[in-house]
Design a protein around this motif. Structure first.
Motif, PDB file in Angstrom:
ATOM      1  N   GLY B  35       6.027 -73.927   3.920  1.00  0.00           N
ATOM      2  CA  GLY B  35       5.470 -72.803   4.659  1.00  0.00           C
ATOM      3  C   GLY B  35       6.173 -72.527   5.973  1.00  0.00           C
ATOM      4  O   GLY B  35       5.858 -71.550   6.655  1.00  0.00           O
ATOM      5  N   GLU B 138       5.594 -56.198 -11.011  1.00  0.00           N
ATOM      6  CA  GLU B 138       4.707 -56.514  -9.889  1.00  0.00           C
ATOM      7  C   GLU B 138       5.522 -56.794  -8.617  1.00  0.00           C
ATOM      8  O   GLU B 138       5.224 -56.271  -7.541  1.00  0.00           O
ATOM      9  CB  GLU B 138       3.886 -57.758 -10.219  1.00  0.00           C
ATOM     10  N   GLN B 142       5.580 -54.830  -5.114  1.00  0.00           N
ATOM     11  CA  GLN B 142       5.333 -55.416  -3.786  1.00  0.00           C
ATOM     12  C   GLN B 142       6.430 -55.023  -2.802  1.00  0.00           C
ATOM     13  O   GLN B 142       6.203 -54.928  -1.597  1.00  0.00           O
ATOM     14  CB  GLN B 142       5.286 -56.943  -3.885  1.00  0.00           C
ATOM     15  N   GLU B 173      10.284 -68.003  -8.820  1.00  0.00           N
ATOM     16  CA  GLU B 173       9.245 -68.773  -8.133  1.00  0.00           C
ATOM     17  C   GLU B 173       9.823 -69.968  -7.373  1.00  0.00           C
ATOM     18  O   GLU B 173       9.472 -71.118  -7.621  1.00  0.00           O
ATOM     19  CB  GLU B 173       8.188 -69.228  -9.146  1.00  0.00           C
ATOM     20  N   ALA B 200       6.414 -59.912   5.544  1.00  0.00           N
ATOM     21  CA  ALA B 200       5.290 -60.039   4.604  1.00  0.00           C
ATOM     22  C   ALA B 200       5.418 -61.330   3.799  1.00  0.00           C
ATOM     23  O   ALA B 200       4.430 -62.035   3.565  1.00  0.00           O
ATOM     24  CB  ALA B 200       5.260 -58.828   3.674  1.00  0.00           C
ATOM     25  N   LEU B 201       6.639 -61.634   3.394  1.00  0.00           N
ATOM     26  CA  LEU B 201       6.890 -62.846   2.610  1.00  0.00           C
ATOM     27  C   LEU B 201       6.566 -64.095   3.432  1.00  0.00           C
ATOM     28  O   LEU B 201       5.917 -65.031   2.949  1.00  0.00           O
ATOM     29  CB  LEU B 201       8.365 -62.857   2.175  1.00  0.00           C
ATOM     30  N   ARG B 203       4.522 -64.290   5.959  1.00  0.00           N
ATOM     31  CA  ARG B 203       3.074 -64.355   6.198  1.00  0.00           C
ATOM     32  C   ARG B 203       2.331 -64.832   4.952  1.00  0.00           C
ATOM     33  O   ARG B 203       1.243 -65.400   5.046  1.00  0.00           O
ATOM     34  CB  ARG B 203       2.545 -62.976   6.618  1.00  0.00           C
ATOM     35  N   SER B 204       2.948 -64.615   3.763  1.00  0.00           N
ATOM     36  CA  SER B 204       2.298 -65.061   2.533  1.00  0.00           C
ATOM     37  C   SER B 204       2.458 -66.571   2.331  1.00  0.00           C
ATOM     38  O   SER B 204       1.944 -67.121   1.369  1.00  0.00           O
ATOM     39  CB  SER B 204       2.889 -64.327   1.324  1.00  0.00           C
ATOM     40  N   GLY B 205       3.187 -67.222   3.255  1.00  0.00           N
ATOM     41  CA  GLY B 205       3.289 -68.681   3.199  1.00  0.00           C
ATOM     42  C   GLY B 205       4.567 -69.207   2.584  1.00  0.00           C
ATOM     43  O   GLY B 205       4.701 -70.415   2.352  1.00  0.00           O
ATOM     44  N   MET B 206       5.535 -68.314   2.286  1.00  0.00           N
ATOM     45  CA  MET B 206       6.799 -68.761   1.701  1.00  0.00           C
ATOM     46  C   MET B 206       7.594 -69.583   2.713  1.00  0.00           C
ATOM     47  O   MET B 206       7.635 -69.251   3.896  1.00  0.00           O
ATOM     48  CB  MET B 206       7.614 -67.529   1.265  1.00  0.00           C
TER      49      MET B 206
END
Lengths: 219, 282
Positions: B35, B138, B142, B173, B200-201, B203-206
């Motif tokens: 993260g 998908e 995004q 993934e 955004a990526l 913040r999504s925890g990547m």
């Protein structure tokens, strides 16, 4: 001086048969040459030095010896080295295939090496193996660029089959010189043979130009 | 941020890289927790891109070790002895757990955006095509690209291409995303859309390692900023500390240029631009 083409029309059937032989050797030596070119081209792109050198030796050997010498050597000298009989058909097939294979190998190598290294980086980073990268990413792009030089070399190959007449393979040219040996003068028959090649190859050249343009658009 | 207890996704030890006689990296240690967003900055030729390319072995280090999520990808000691002894298939498999985005996008030009994103899951992971297509659509959605799925890279702008490239990497993934100057080749007006996708990526925890010159992005989103100089890590800390209060001399010079640009902009941002204009007209 006047041309009298009755000698051509009178032998039209024979010439047609011999033309089919020319076409036959063109097709089978291009097919075998493509296979050889693929193998030799790919081993030149491999990471193993000895294989790369082997490929280079092959290419330089066949590209730098006149084709006529290769044809004659394969028919007259190779059987002595190997101690087996080789028919003139096989000798012609082998000589022409190995010869054009060296040119195809170079076209393949140059085509692959012209692809941006970033394509290899991206596909490698995605976890693709060497084979997957080649098959899915590099070769499909390289083949598009290779179409015009492959077409060009194949057109030369059709003309090169006339050298088979030197080892008495009964191709178009052989038949022509045979006919002209008891009809004189020989100018009509050789003019006709030249024209046959022009009629076949000019449309093919135009087609390869079209493919080239289509390839540029596809990029 | 609570990184101490998080899983270590990436661990580089004593990475050295030589190109001929040039020593590009001279013993780099770097750990990245799950993260975490790490931004790598440095001048040209400092070795920052080389370091990033070592992480997935696009560059093979001359020595050092690389561990990705507790799997050893590379381990060669100073004498050149390979202690990992991995076969290329094993390397490919571990490497696929990292995703990479390049400066020049490097999309596959003979495939549509959708095919670009689907390629690796289908070819490498041999996943079901229908499932992969659904996931790819998908991902492209995004990235705000649902209208462009069937276009070839040549029909897309640089910013759109780079967002396809991000989706392509995400489709595998990955456990960590590597960005190599992802906005440097873009026209200025297209930089924003790519940075937005990266924010955004993050913040999504990547987990992300980003080589960039976008210091604003580093201030906004990075957990850590690393300054590379002459093949070594010269500074490593929170962005505020590294970028706003640099101690290292060369780092001071490096971020100084950024501060100078900011100083030039400040009057405009603070609404004093009119005075400047008026003065210059007198």
């Amino acid at each position: 001086m006047t041309f009298d083409f009755t000698v051509v029309t009178a032998n039209a059937h024979l010439l047609w048969q011999r033309f089919l032989i020319t076409l036959y050797y063109t097709v089978i030596t291009i097919a075998a040459g493509l296979l050889i070119g693929l193998v030799i081209g790919l081993i030149q792109l491999s990471p193993f030095r000895p294989l790369v050198w082997l490929g280079r030796v092959y290419v330089e050997f066949f590209r730098n010896i006149p084709l006529l010498v290769i044809v004659l050597w394969t028919y007259y000298a190779l059987p002595i080295f190997l101690g087996v009989n080789i028919t003139k058909g096989w000798a012609g097939f082998l000589a022409l295939s190995f010869y054009v294979g060296s040119f195809y190998a170079e076209i393949l190598r140059a085509g692959v090496q012209s692809i941006d290294p970033g394509q290899t980086d991206a596909s490698t980073a995605l976890g693709m193996s060497y084979g997957q990268r080649m098959r899915r990413i590099i070769l499909p792009q390289a083949f598009r660029r290779m179409v015009p030089p492959l077409a060009g070399q194949s057109i030369i190959q059709m003309k090169n089959t006339t050298l088979l007449s030197m080892i008495t393979v009964p191709d178009l040219l052989y038949q022509g010189s045979y006919i002209s040996s008891f009809t004189s003068p020989p100018m009509e028959i050789y003019t006709a043979i030249g024209l046959i090649f022009v009629i076949i190859l000019v449309p093919l050249t135009l087609l390869s130009r079209k493919l080239e343009k289509a390839g540029l658009v596809a990029k | 941020m609570d990184t101490e207890h998080a899983r270590e996704i990436l661990k580089l030890r004593a990475i050295c890289l030589r190109f001929g006689k040039a020593e590009v990296l001279r013993g780099v240690d770097l750990s990245v927790a799950q993260g975490e967003v790490v931004v790598i900055i440095g001048g040209s030729g400092s070795g920052k891109t080389s370091l990033l390319r070592c992480i997935n072995l696009l560059n093979t280090p001359s020595s050092g070790s690389i561990v990705i999520d507790s799997e050893t990808l590379f381990d060669v000691d100073r004498n050149g002895t390979d202690r990992a002894g991995l076969k290329s298939a094993q390397i490919d498999r571990i490497r696929a757990q990292t995703g990479m985005v390049f400066q020049q996008f490097n999309l596959f030009p003979h495939m549509t955006a959708l095919q670009n994103v689907m390629e690796a899951p289908v070819t490498v992971k041999r996943q079901n095509k229908q499932d992969v297509e659904k996931q790819a659509r998908e991902l492209l959605g995004q990235m705000g690209l649902e209208q462009h799925v069937d276009k070839r890279p040549a029909q897309l702008s640089g910013g759109q291409q780079q967002r396809v490239a991000i989706a392509r990497a995400l489709a595998m993934e990955p456990k960590v995303m590597l960005f190599d100057e992802p906005t440097s080749a873009l026209d200025p007006e297209l930089v924003g859309e790519v940075l937005k996708a990266m924010v955004a990526l993050a913040r999504s925890g990547m987990t992300m390692v980003v080589v960039t010159h976008e210091l604003g992005f580093a201030l906004e989103i990075a957990d850590r900023v690393i300054f590379i100089d002459q093949g070594l890590i010269a500074a490593d800390g929170p962005p505020q500390q590294v970028l706003l209060h640099p101690e290292h001399l060369r780092l001071k010079q490096f971020v100084g240029r950024f501060h100078e640009t900011a100083d030039l902009l400040r009057p405009f941002l603070e609404g004093k631009a009119r005075h400047h204009e008026l003065r210059s007209m007198e």
